[in-house]
Design a protein around this motif. Sequence first.
Motif, mmCIF file in Angstrom:
data_model
loop_
_atom_site.group_PDB
_atom_site.id
_atom_site.type_symbol
_atom_site.label_atom_id
_atom_site.label_comp_id
_atom_site.label_asym_id
_atom_site.label_seq_id
_atom_site.Cartn_x
_atom_site.Cartn_y
_atom_site.Cartn_z
ATOM 1 N N LYS A 105 0.832 -1.200 0.000
ATOM 2 C CA LYS A 105 0.000 0.000 0.000
ATOM 3 C C LYS A 105 0.867 1.251 0.000
ATOM 4 O O LYS A 105 0.590 2.218 -0.701
ATOM 5 C CB LYS A 105 -0.915 -0.015 1.225
ATOM 6 N N ARG A 106 1.949 1.217 0.782
ATOM 7 C CA ARG A 106 2.864 2.345 0.830
ATOM 8 C C ARG A 106 3.548 2.571 -0.519
ATOM 9 O O ARG A 106 3.685 3.699 -0.991
ATOM 10 C CB ARG A 106 3.925 2.114 1.907
ATOM 11 N N VAL A 122 5.943 11.724 0.092
ATOM 12 C CA VAL A 122 5.332 10.742 0.982
ATOM 13 C C VAL A 122 6.315 10.397 2.079
ATOM 14 O O VAL A 122 7.465 10.055 1.810
ATOM 15 C CB VAL A 122 4.952 9.455 0.209
ATOM 16 N N ASN A 139 1.860 6.574 -6.928
ATOM 17 C CA ASN A 139 0.807 7.512 -7.322
ATOM 18 C C ASN A 139 1.210 8.949 -7.031
ATOM 19 O O ASN A 139 0.930 9.858 -7.818
ATOM 20 C CB ASN A 139 -0.494 7.186 -6.584
ATOM 21 N N ASN A 140 1.886 9.161 -5.904
ATOM 22 C CA ASN A 140 2.266 10.518 -5.527
ATOM 23 C C ASN A 140 3.430 11.040 -6.342
ATOM 24 O O ASN A 140 3.630 12.255 -6.428
ATOM 25 C CB ASN A 140 2.608 10.581 -4.043
ATOM 26 N N ASP A 176 2.483 1.583 -3.477
ATOM 27 C CA ASP A 176 1.491 2.062 -4.450
ATOM 28 C C ASP A 176 1.219 3.545 -4.237
ATOM 29 O O ASP A 176 1.097 4.317 -5.194
ATOM 30 C CB ASP A 176 0.186 1.276 -4.313
ATOM 31 N N SER A 177 1.127 3.940 -2.970
ATOM 32 C CA SER A 177 0.887 5.344 -2.652
ATOM 33 C C SER A 177 2.032 6.214 -3.123
ATOM 34 O O SER A 177 1.829 7.299 -3.671
ATOM 35 C CB SER A 177 0.697 5.506 -1.138
ATOM 36 N N GLN A 178 3.243 5.699 -2.952
ATOM 37 C CA GLN A 178 4.417 6.455 -3.392
ATOM 38 C C GLN A 178 4.419 6.600 -4.904
ATOM 39 O O GLN A 178 4.703 7.682 -5.435
ATOM 40 C CB GLN A 178 5.690 5.748 -2.937
#
Length: 449
Positions: free
Chosen positions: A295-296, A310, A302-303, A298-300
């Motif tokens: 999740k981290r 992040v 996307n950001n 993927d978040s990175q």
Amino acid sequence: MALTSNKTELSADDFLEKWDLLGSGGFGCVYKARHKLWSFDVAIKRLHDGVGTEKALYEEASHMDEASSEFVVRVYGFFKEGNAMRKGIVMEFMRGGSIQSLQKDLSGPPPSALAFRLAHQVALAINFLHLKGLMHQDLKPSNVLLNDDLNAKLADFGLSRVSTSTFNNKDKMTGEIGGSYKYMPPEAFEVSYKPVRAFDIYSYGILLWSIVTGEEPYPGKDYSLVELKIPKGDRPQDICQKEVEGLKELVGLMKSCWVNEPSERPAAKECCKVTESLFSRHETGISDAVHYVKKRLDSQTNNQHSNTPVAFSCPFQPPESKLHDEADHAGFENPLRSFQQLQLKTDVVSTDPVTVSLEKMNDTDKAKFVDTKRAALIQSVSEVLAIAEELGSMVHGETYSLIEVKQTSQERMRVLYQRTFRSGGVIVKAAFYDALKKHHPNLVEDLGR
């Protein structure tokens, strides 16, 4: 073992397409490519022109094939490029990158459950390798690759060779001593040294340090300085032993692996016994840890497209770097310094979670908030089912069912604390805090004052 007898030789022109460069070094380049007939991606190691020999390439592939196991990257065969005789090794493609890339992406170490699993899987790989009469001789984070589920496999057997025990080091062995110098044992800096299995054990000790801290040993120190300090007993900085179950024992194993005397280092089998015991204590949390990391990441990803930074924080944190006089300490840790003398590096320096700015809290601070405010949260949180549903797989199905049948919010919160927070650790508590802030923002603000 002659790998050519049972491995396919492929033509790059006929079977491989969509080449993407993954990385390069002094040996050559590693690519990802699509196999047209197999319909899945493979990794290809190809030597630079004029670097090494075809024999060396076949020897590396043979060692990998002989050590083939759950914890070693699989070899599919060879390829030759067009009419030229340039050849390469076709291997399993590891989509999760490496421990090194994971550390970079997380800006630190992985969650504790994943760290203990990585430590155990590498120990299993080393033990299997040694039982096959081989040793790796280049253990480091970039050579431990990860699959989709972040399971570890050893790669890069270019320096691998037939091994001997530490008590039988007079056997003839050809080739130069290899390995990245920051992971090499003190005896390997001697001109007359002949590699033995204790080489891998020392490297494993330094690798454990890197896994737990998420950092590179001896940052900024060149070969000559490391060569001077390591034989004198200097090692990476001590690890601040936070309240992570089993960390004390893992640090003990790490230090026994990197002792100066090769004969005093444990055998790989002994390392496996320790790491298996330690990982068993965290195994129930591994699915949550892997989910958290993915999740981290993927978040990175996307950001990165939105240029939004992040911040990451994990259960393991390295000690704060100290400034030393280069001539006296060279940035190495003095073995006599105690853990009490080390400072813990965190995103927010605070010993009182009540006074921490809620806008700047990292996961460790959030977990402390959930722990210290236990009584108030049990009494005040009303949206327990909604929060538990938002936590998803972090709350086991049996626990969720038990929460549903409870009549009051207080009873439901007690179940969360007893069955989820106690075993989930920092990761789950931080996720709970985020969900709590969403459903009860005023409560979080009031308790944070």
